[in-house]
Scaffold this active site. Sequence first.
Site: not given
Length: 417
Positions: A184, A268, A335, A338, A354, A357, A364
Amino acid sequence: MLFRQGFLFKLKPNGRQARLMSRFAGCCRFVYNKGLSWAKEQYENKTGKHPSYKNLSALLPDWKKDPEMLWLSECYSQCLQQSMKDLSRAYCNFFSGRTAFPVFHRKYGANDAFRYPQGFKIDETGKQIYLPGIGFVKYRRSRYIEGKAKNITVIRNADGWYVSIQTEYEKEVPVHQGDEVGIDMGVAWFCTLSDGIQIAPCNTLKKHLKKLAQLQRSLSRKEKFSSNWRKAQREVAKLHQRIGNKRQDFINKVALDLSKKHAVIYREDLRIKNMTASAAGTVEEPGHNVAQKSGLNRAILDQAWGKFFQRLEWKCEQRGGQVIKVAPQYTSRICPICGYESKENRRSQASFKCMACGYRENADVVGARNIKVRGQRMSACGELGEVGRAQVNRRMETVHGAGQQQEPIEVISGVSH
């Protein structure tokens, strides 16, 4: 597998050779600009003559016979032909949508160079290179070249003349034994890996910005084209070269380290040109937060992501690795535990929590993990980057519901979401 590689060395010409190099570069710049003017004239007059290499190179004999341009005959003919080939390629790139329209070359600019496709000789033992029309020129041999030399380019930089030798060689591509990783890109951190490793940025321009401003202010006070003005101009150019060299060294080291450790790298698929567009707007519709966006654009360009991606792909290819582009949308809002997606998951640039959860992690790192998972899914399904991007958009339409306005698509994890 066939590989091409460039080797850059600094030349050590004497006074006569340096003057000849400057003359050759000037001749090549002149024919490039004159060829560009000719192409524009043909387009305006609708003559139907296209700026192909055949049409452009056919102009050179007549120009050399012109009494006002007899000095063109002093330059090696193939260097002038290569300059026309560059112009023809620039037009091809423009018509294919890869670059902007060709512009005129300036003296002491980035294109102050000339190229030999053949006729040169490289004596690595004697540390000298034979340039047709100039003679044997000594160079600083920092390493031996690998492969067969296909062409050489003589380049003028702020601190002197350099030669770039492009070689071609066959190499057995090894089987990479590394693992898979997602990266990232960011500004606070140059890049963050899916295994939690974060690499600090070099920020070469930011570190030298104060010194650069001082030199530029000093240059602005000098009388233009005076002796002191030229000295100040050289100081500015040398500082720019130093900044570029440090950035290039940092990028090569990071790309080399990643290519050695990881067999598959998911990164990316960024639209850097769109991300760094100006926010000034127009007179009728002025932009907002122009100063902040300008600072962000400078920080992004200081990282040189585009050049880093190029070096990473080339180095991975040499070692049997692979670089796969992944659609970057919403990677730092999902997330990884989940799968719940919401902009509330990331209320600050650095932290992720999140709302479903309660999972907590660096934003990052979350983005890098989601990039890796999305890339693995695309690779398993045999999808290309654009297909993956379209599927991300379709998924977001399902999440937000038909007829509802979608949230702004994130540009880059760690920069603006």
